[in-house]
Design a protein around this motif. Structure first.
Motif, PDB file in Angstrom:
ATOM      1  N   PRO A   1       0.789  -1.233   0.000  1.00 10.05           N
ATOM      2  CA  PRO A   1       0.000   0.000   0.000  1.00 10.05           C
ATOM      3  C   PRO A   1       0.820   1.282   0.000  1.00 10.05           C
ATOM      4  CG  PRO A   1      -0.999  -1.606   1.457  1.00 10.05           C
ATOM      5  CD  PRO A   1       0.299  -2.209   0.993  1.00 10.05           C
ATOM      6  N   GLU A   2       1.882   1.345   0.791  1.00 12.12           N
ATOM      7  CA  GLU A   2       2.688   2.567   0.840  1.00 12.12           C
ATOM      8  C   GLU A   2       3.392   2.810  -0.491  1.00 12.12           C
ATOM      9  OE1 GLU A   2       6.648   3.447   3.166  1.00 12.12           O
ATOM     10  OE2 GLU A   2       4.942   3.981   4.446  1.00 12.12           O
ATOM     11  N   LEU A   3       3.913   1.745  -1.086  1.00 14.75           N
ATOM     12  CA  LEU A   3       4.622   1.874  -2.362  1.00 14.75           C
ATOM     13  C   LEU A   3       3.649   2.223  -3.486  1.00 14.75           C
ATOM     14  CD1 LEU A   3       7.578   1.632  -3.230  1.00 14.75           C
ATOM     15  CD2 LEU A   3       7.097  -0.696  -3.968  1.00 14.75           C
ATOM     16  N   ALA A   4       2.469   1.630  -3.459  1.00 19.38           N
ATOM     17  CA  ALA A   4       1.463   1.926  -4.479  1.00 19.38           C
ATOM     18  C   ALA A   4       1.062   3.393  -4.421  1.00 19.38           C
ATOM     19  CB  ALA A   4       0.245   1.029  -4.285  1.00 19.38           C
ATOM     20  N   GLU A   5       0.881   3.912  -3.223  1.00 16.15           N
ATOM     21  CA  GLU A   5       0.545   5.325  -3.077  1.00 16.15           C
ATOM     22  C   GLU A   5       1.692   6.206  -3.555  1.00 16.15           C
ATOM     23  OE1 GLU A   5      -0.784   8.561   0.383  1.00 16.15           O
ATOM     24  OE2 GLU A   5      -0.533   6.446   0.877  1.00 16.15           O
ATOM     25  N   ALA A   6       2.938   5.800  -3.265  1.00 15.76           N
ATOM     26  CA  ALA A   6       4.104   6.566  -3.699  1.00 15.76           C
ATOM     27  C   ALA A   6       4.184   6.622  -5.219  1.00 15.76           C
ATOM     28  CB  ALA A   6       5.380   5.948  -3.123  1.00 15.76           C
ATOM     29  N   ALA A   7       3.818   5.521  -5.898  1.00 13.21           N
ATOM     30  CA  ALA A   7       3.834   5.505  -7.361  1.00 13.21           C
ATOM     31  C   ALA A   7       2.836   6.511  -7.921  1.00 13.21           C
ATOM     32  CB  ALA A   7       3.522   4.103  -7.870  1.00 13.21           C
ATOM     33  N   THR A   8       1.658   6.571  -7.332  1.00 12.84           N
ATOM     34  CA  THR A   8       0.644   7.522  -7.781  1.00 12.84           C
ATOM     35  C   THR A   8       1.103   8.959  -7.540  1.00 12.84           C
ATOM     36  OG1 THR A   8      -1.102   5.920  -7.285  1.00 12.84           O
ATOM     37  CG2 THR A   8      -1.765   8.213  -7.522  1.00 12.84           C
ATOM     38  N   THR A   9       1.694   9.213  -6.386  1.00 12.96           N
ATOM     39  CA  THR A   9       2.207  10.546  -6.069  1.00 12.96           C
ATOM     40  C   THR A   9       3.340  10.933  -7.010  1.00 12.96           C
ATOM     41  OG1 THR A   9       1.632  10.221  -3.741  1.00 12.96           O
ATOM     42  CG2 THR A   9       3.186  11.988  -4.242  1.00 12.96           C
ATOM     43  N   ALA A  10       4.213   9.966  -7.317  1.00  8.31           N
ATOM     44  CA  ALA A  10       5.339  10.244  -8.207  1.00  8.31           C
ATOM     45  C   ALA A  10       4.858  10.662  -9.593  1.00  8.31           C
ATOM     46  CB  ALA A  10       6.243   9.016  -8.306  1.00  8.31           C
ATOM     47  N   LEU A  11       3.802  10.026 -10.081  1.00  4.13           N
ATOM     48  CA  LEU A  11       3.242  10.419 -11.376  1.00  4.13           C
ATOM     49  C   LEU A  11       2.760  11.868 -11.352  1.00  4.13           C
ATOM     50  CD1 LEU A  11       1.148   7.432 -12.813  1.00  4.13           C
ATOM     51  CD2 LEU A  11       2.990   8.682 -13.954  1.00  4.13           C
ATOM     52  N   THR A  12       2.115  12.254 -10.262  1.00  8.60           N
ATOM     53  CA  THR A  12       1.622  13.627 -10.129  1.00  8.60           C
ATOM     54  C   THR A  12       2.783  14.621 -10.104  1.00  8.60           C
ATOM     55  OG1 THR A  12      -0.290  12.828  -8.889  1.00  8.60           O
ATOM     56  CG2 THR A  12       0.219  15.164  -8.716  1.00  8.60           C
ATOM     57  N   LYS A  13       3.822  14.307  -9.340  1.00  7.82           N
ATOM     58  CA  LYS A  13       4.989  15.191  -9.258  1.00  7.82           C
ATOM     59  C   LYS A  13       5.699  15.280 -10.602  1.00  7.82           C
ATOM     60  CE  LYS A  13       6.055  14.601  -4.335  1.00  7.82           C
ATOM     61  NZ  LYS A  13       7.056  14.099  -3.365  1.00  7.82           N
ATOM     62  N   LEU A  14       5.807  14.155 -11.282  1.00 11.17           N
ATOM     63  CA  LEU A  14       6.489  14.137 -12.574  1.00 11.17           C
ATOM     64  C   LEU A  14       5.755  15.014 -13.576  1.00 11.17           C
ATOM     65  CD1 LEU A  14       8.788  12.922 -14.237  1.00 11.17           C
ATOM     66  CD2 LEU A  14       7.301  10.989 -14.764  1.00 11.17           C
ATOM     67  N   LYS A  15       4.447  14.914 -13.606  1.00 12.42           N
ATOM     68  CA  LYS A  15       3.645  15.729 -14.523  1.00 12.42           C
ATOM     69  C   LYS A  15       3.853  17.216 -14.248  1.00 12.42           C
ATOM     70  CE  LYS A  15      -1.113  16.615 -16.029  1.00 12.42           C
ATOM     71  NZ  LYS A  15      -1.093  18.043 -15.689  1.00 12.42           N
ATOM     72  N   ALA A  16       3.950  17.596 -12.976  1.00 19.52           N
ATOM     73  CA  ALA A  16       4.098  19.002 -12.611  1.00 19.52           C
ATOM     74  C   ALA A  16       5.454  19.575 -13.014  1.00 19.52           C
ATOM     75  CB  ALA A  16       3.901  19.175 -11.106  1.00 19.52           C
ATOM     76  N   ARG A  17       6.471  18.722 -13.125  1.00 17.86           N
ATOM     77  CA  ARG A  17       7.830  19.191 -13.435  1.00 17.86           C
ATOM     78  C   ARG A  17       8.166  19.146 -14.920  1.00 17.86           C
ATOM     79  NH1 ARG A  17      11.284  19.343  -9.001  1.00 17.86           N
ATOM     80  NH2 ARG A  17      12.668  20.372 -10.491  1.00 17.86           N
ATOM     81  N   LEU A  18       7.338  18.503 -15.721  1.00 23.12           N
ATOM     82  CA  LEU A  18       7.620  18.388 -17.144  1.00 23.12           C
ATOM     83  C   LEU A  18       7.153  19.623 -17.900  1.00 23.12           C
ATOM     84  CD1 LEU A  18       6.561  14.689 -17.867  1.00 23.12           C
ATOM     85  CD2 LEU A  18       8.889  15.605 -17.884  1.00 23.12           C
ATOM     86  N   PRO A  19       7.758  19.911 -19.064  1.00 22.59           N
ATOM     87  CA  PRO A  19       7.217  20.953 -19.943  1.00 22.59           C
ATOM     88  C   PRO A  19       5.767  20.639 -20.286  1.00 22.59           C
ATOM     89  CG  PRO A  19       9.385  20.239 -20.701  1.00 22.59           C
ATOM     90  CD  PRO A  19       8.978  19.279 -19.605  1.00 22.59           C
TER      91      PRO A  19
END
Length: 227
Positions: free
Chosen positions: A93-111
């Protein structure tokens, strides 16, 4: 060759050569002595590069402070999305949530254009077979791997036999529809894979096995490839 050029070549070698890479191999690649490699590794660590390993065991570059922010190709974005969505499917569960959060952060940092492609990526991951839930504290187990600390736990194998194990934890991997801990077992004196849903009563000890995780991982890969 200037010192700056030498350090740059060493970083390139650490990025490109299969890890863990020995000082002898780095010296061959960069054209300097092993003694110079040892000094330069410490210099790179001093300016922010995170390099795991030590002399005699090999080195792994895990974080490179010298690299500028990167843009991604369309295929790289799809690969990142697919990988993170897969983690969300098979991780604890913790890792699954981290994967979802990472996608959100990645989208925010991309052009903007790449962020749009990431949001609407065409690849996804879905598993219909239910993965057994872990019966131990998986975040604590991950920290024990990183901190290179031996752990103890009770284990029930596929035949129902119960044993108490003390192991050197190396990593967690998805194997045959279950999450498994790869480790060196001090009871069997060999490498073993333990299903997380068959482990109980996890205890992280104060016994360190640093700096042996990198060479043990290398040997474990050979072991599981041939068994």
């Amino acid at each position: 060759m200037s010192r700056t050029d030498r350090l740059f070549r060493l970083l390139q070698a650490l990025r490109n050569l299969p890890a863990p890479v020995t000082a002898a191999r780095l010296a061959e690649e960069t054209g300097v002595s092993e003694r110079t490699i040892y000094r330069d590794i410490e210099t790179l660590r001093g300016v922010g590069a995170i390099i795991d390993g030590t002399a005699g065991f090999g080195y792994v570059l895990t974080e490179d402070a010298a690299l500028p922010p990167l843009s991604f190709s369309n295929e790289e974005i799809e690969a990142l999305v697919l990988g993170l969505r897969e983690v969300a499917q098979i991780g604890d569960p913790e890792l699954a949530e981290a994967a979802t959060t990472a996608l959100t952060k990645l989208k925010a940092r991309l052009p903007e254009g790449q962020g749009h492609r990431l949001k609407h990526a065409v690849l996804s991951a879905k598993r219909f077979a239910e993965i057994p839930a872990p019966t131990v504290d998986v975040p604590a187990l991950r920290r024990a791997c990183w901190d290179e600390r031996e752990v103890e736990f009770a284990y029930c194998d596929a035949k129902g036999a119960q044993t108490r194990r003390r192991i050197k934890p190396l990593g967690i991997t998805f194997m045959d529809r279950s999450n498994c801990l790869l480790a060196y077992c001090l009871l069997r004196h060999d490498f073993r894979a333990f299903r997380l849903d068959r482990m109980m009563d996890l205890q992280v000890t104060d016994q360190s096995f640093r700096p042996h995780r990198v060479p043990l991982l290398r040997d474990a890969k050979l072991h599981f490839a041939t068994h």
